[in-house]
Scaffold this motif. Sequence first.
Motif, PDB file in Angstrom:
ATOM      1  N   CYS A 139      57.712  33.317   7.403  1.00  0.00           N
ATOM      2  CA  CYS A 139      56.573  32.859   6.597  1.00  0.00           C
ATOM      3  C   CYS A 139      55.478  32.307   7.523  1.00  0.00           C
ATOM      4  N   CYS A 162      55.072  28.143   6.615  1.00  0.00           N
ATOM      5  CA  CYS A 162      56.084  27.125   6.956  1.00  0.00           C
ATOM      6  C   CYS A 162      57.016  27.580   8.085  1.00  0.00           C
ATOM      7  N   CYS A 219      55.395  28.762  -0.386  1.00  0.00           N
ATOM      8  CA  CYS A 219      54.082  28.541   0.241  1.00  0.00           C
ATOM      9  C   CYS A 219      52.979  29.351  -0.441  1.00  0.00           C
TER      10      CYS A 219
HETATM   11 ZN    ZN Z   1      56.719  29.312   3.574  1.00  0.00          ZN
END
Ligand code: ZN
Length: 250
Positions: A154, A157, A179
């Motif tokens: 990701c 994050c 997210c």
């Molecule tokens: Zn994330």
Amino acid sequence: MKSKTEAIIIGSMNLGEADKLVTFFSLDRGMQKGVAKNARKSFRRFGAGLESFTYCRVHLHEREHQDLLRIESVDILTQAPAICEDLQRAAVGAVILELVRELAPPGERNATAFLLLTHVLQLLNGGEDPAFLLRIFEIRFLSLLGYQPKLDHCLSCGRQSAGEMVFHSMKGGVLCPDCLVASGDPQVRISTGAIGFYYQALRMDMDKICRLKPSAAIMQELDRTFSAHTFHILGKRLKSTEFLRTVCSI
Ligand SMILES: [Zn+2]
């Protein structure tokens, strides 16, 4: 100054009474354009060597203060007649050539990208699944040109991709559901199965790549992901992709 290089013919158009303006992707010079003087009349120097998909040796003449190269003659190394005999293969071949024309920077040598193009066209001509080859070409070619999307974690994050992720073309990578903030930007869902296939296709030896047998769902996810990615890079859709979708439902 005279020189020669191996090249794949990307396309050509008529110029004036008898000449042709030829676009080619070459081993030594990357993307180039050159004028083939009298190409529509001189079969001896050019023959069928200026047809799209032809792998040839191009003999060039470069003059100072002239932007365009002059193509003196071509020697055909191999042709790919089977590509144009089948509508689906021809449509996929056209997308591959358009990707090269639109994305490869003019005059920049990229021998690995050149070898990838020759290899994929050879496999396409040899009867391998066209849709599969297009996905493989997109994945590897964009990476070789520095446009590799980041799919393994990701972007927000840093969590490793798991379950379903969302490809975000503006960011050039994936976000996890936690997210993901709903926005108007184009987003494409992509499973870890498709992400796993992507990294296999990126790293596997080209001689073994046809052993991969992805599911139709994985192919569709990667198609949507790379359509969004390429659209973001170019700011437009490829013309040949529309044709491919119309005639072949790929
Ligand atoms: Zn994330």
